[in-house]
Write a protein that holds these residues in place. Structure first.
Motif, short mmCIF file in Angstrom:
data_model
loop_
_atom_site.label_atom_id
_atom_site.label_comp_id
_atom_site.label_asym_id
_atom_site.label_seq_id
_atom_site.Cartn_x
_atom_site.Cartn_y
_atom_site.Cartn_z
N PHE A 161 -22.90 -59.71 62.21
CA PHE A 161 -23.05 -60.40 63.49
C PHE A 161 -21.82 -61.25 63.82
O PHE A 161 -21.69 -61.74 64.94
CB PHE A 161 -24.31 -61.27 63.49
N GLY A 162 -20.95 -61.42 62.84
CA GLY A 162 -19.74 -62.21 63.07
C GLY A 162 -18.61 -61.40 63.67
O GLY A 162 -17.55 -61.93 63.98
N ARG A 163 -18.83 -60.09 63.84
CA ARG A 163 -17.79 -59.25 64.42
C ARG A 163 -17.50 -59.65 65.86
O ARG A 163 -18.36 -60.17 66.57
CB ARG A 163 -18.25 -57.78 64.47
N VAL A 164 -16.29 -59.34 66.31
CA VAL A 164 -15.95 -59.55 67.71
C VAL A 164 -16.79 -58.60 68.57
O VAL A 164 -16.81 -57.39 68.33
CB VAL A 164 -14.45 -59.30 67.96
N VAL A 201 -14.64 -59.03 53.13
CA VAL A 201 -14.62 -58.57 54.52
C VAL A 201 -15.05 -59.67 55.48
O VAL A 201 -15.16 -59.44 56.68
CB VAL A 201 -15.55 -57.34 54.72
N GLY A 202 -15.32 -60.84 54.98
CA GLY A 202 -15.74 -61.93 55.85
C GLY A 202 -14.90 -63.16 55.64
O GLY A 202 -14.15 -63.29 54.67
N GLY A 203 -14.95 -64.06 56.56
CA GLY A 203 -14.26 -65.35 56.43
C GLY A 203 -12.76 -65.23 56.46
O GLY A 203 -12.19 -64.39 57.13
N ASN A 223 -6.76 -66.28 65.87
CA ASN A 223 -7.78 -65.80 66.79
C ASN A 223 -7.82 -64.28 66.83
O ASN A 223 -8.80 -63.67 67.25
CB ASN A 223 -7.51 -66.33 68.20
N PHE A 224 -6.73 -63.63 66.38
CA PHE A 224 -6.65 -62.19 66.44
C PHE A 224 -6.69 -61.56 65.05
O PHE A 224 -6.28 -60.43 64.86
CB PHE A 224 -5.36 -61.77 67.16
N ALA A 225 -7.20 -62.31 64.10
CA ALA A 225 -7.16 -61.87 62.71
C ALA A 225 -7.93 -60.57 62.50
O ALA A 225 -7.59 -59.78 61.65
CB ALA A 225 -7.70 -62.96 61.80
N GLU A 226 -9.01 -60.34 63.28
CA GLU A 226 -9.85 -59.17 63.03
C GLU A 226 -9.31 -57.92 63.72
O GLU A 226 -9.81 -56.84 63.52
CB GLU A 226 -11.28 -59.45 63.50
N PHE A 227 -8.30 -58.07 64.57
CA PHE A 227 -7.74 -56.92 65.26
C PHE A 227 -6.60 -56.34 64.41
O PHE A 227 -5.45 -56.66 64.60
CB PHE A 227 -7.22 -57.32 66.65
N THR A 228 -6.98 -55.52 63.44
CA THR A 228 -6.01 -54.94 62.51
C THR A 228 -5.86 -53.45 62.82
O THR A 228 -6.86 -52.73 62.92
CB THR A 228 -6.47 -55.12 61.06
N ILE A 229 -4.63 -52.99 62.99
CA ILE A 229 -4.38 -51.58 63.28
C ILE A 229 -3.70 -50.94 62.08
O ILE A 229 -2.73 -51.49 61.57
CB ILE A 229 -3.49 -51.42 64.53
#
Length: 229
Positions: A161-164, A201-203, A223-229
């Protein structure tokens, strides 16, 4: 006897015939499930869409008039594919007037006998019960003893649920996929630490600074840490 080729014009009549045949064979009837009604919504040709909606209207009328005995039809679709007045089911006025919700139903008071039943997304608690059952099934099938505690399951869901965009785009399919993957890894690696796996995979583990050792990352980049390509 002569052979017949089922076409777009008469397939529904044959479905009713099959239902009747099953009853003669000792069954109570036949239930037909049609998923992804959104595919009708996506048809670019308006005439073709209307033809399909007309067929749905025929099914609806047959149900009320007793012409589809022993045949049950359940169709699944997104709210847009149903309620869109331009291309959805409700673009066919004869269907909209029959299927649209009345004035008395509310969020907490639903008519479960209505032709359309609006489904709500699974709650956090319902998903917790779901993955708990999946863990039991997985353990029974592969013959292992899971080490996950209830707190681990809660932590897993918190990560999901913490996903963008999780508030609008997270589906049970994605939760199940990730959870089965987690169970597979734990089953194949008995010495793996559940807490470490979840933490990986969290935090902060997703932040570029933590992943690369670069301590000079600007705060705004986090703020963009989860946007990994």
């Amino acid at each position: 006897g002569s052979s017949a080729i089922i076409s777009d014009d008469d397939w529904y009549d044959y479905v009713k015939l099959i239902a009747r045949f099953l009853v003669c064979s000792g069954y109570k009837g036949m239930l037909v499930l049609i998923d992804e009604l959104v595919n009708l919504y996506k048809i670019p040709n308006a005439i073709t869409r209307q033809y399909n909606y007309e067929k749905i209207l025929t099914m609806y009328n047959d149900t009320l008039q007793g012409k589809a005995q022993y045949l049950g039809m359940i169709m699944g679709g997104t709210p847009t594919s149903i309620e869109d007045r331009r291309r959805g089911v409700f673009s066919y006025e004869a269907l909209r007037s029959r299927l649209a919700q009345g004035r008395f139903a509310r969020e907490d008071l639903k008519d479960m006998l209505a032709p359309i039943i609006r489904l709500q997304p699974l709650t956090y608690e319902e998903l917790l019960v779901l993955i708990e059952k999946l863990m039991q099934i997985h353990a029974g099938y592969f013959g292992w003893t899971p080490t996950l505690t209830e707190n681990d399951l809660v932590d897993f869901l918190k990560i999901e649920f913490g996903r963008v965009g999780a508030d609008t785009h997270l589906t049970p399919r994605e939760v199940i996929r990730d959870f089965i993957e987690l169970l597979d890894i734990l089953c194949q690696n008995p010495d793996a630490n559940v807490a470490e796996l979840l933490q990986s995979v969290g935090g902060d583990a997703l932040a570029p600074a933590a992943a690369t050792g670069d301590t000079g990352a600007a705060d705004g980049d986090r703020n963009f840490a989860e946007f990994t390509i």
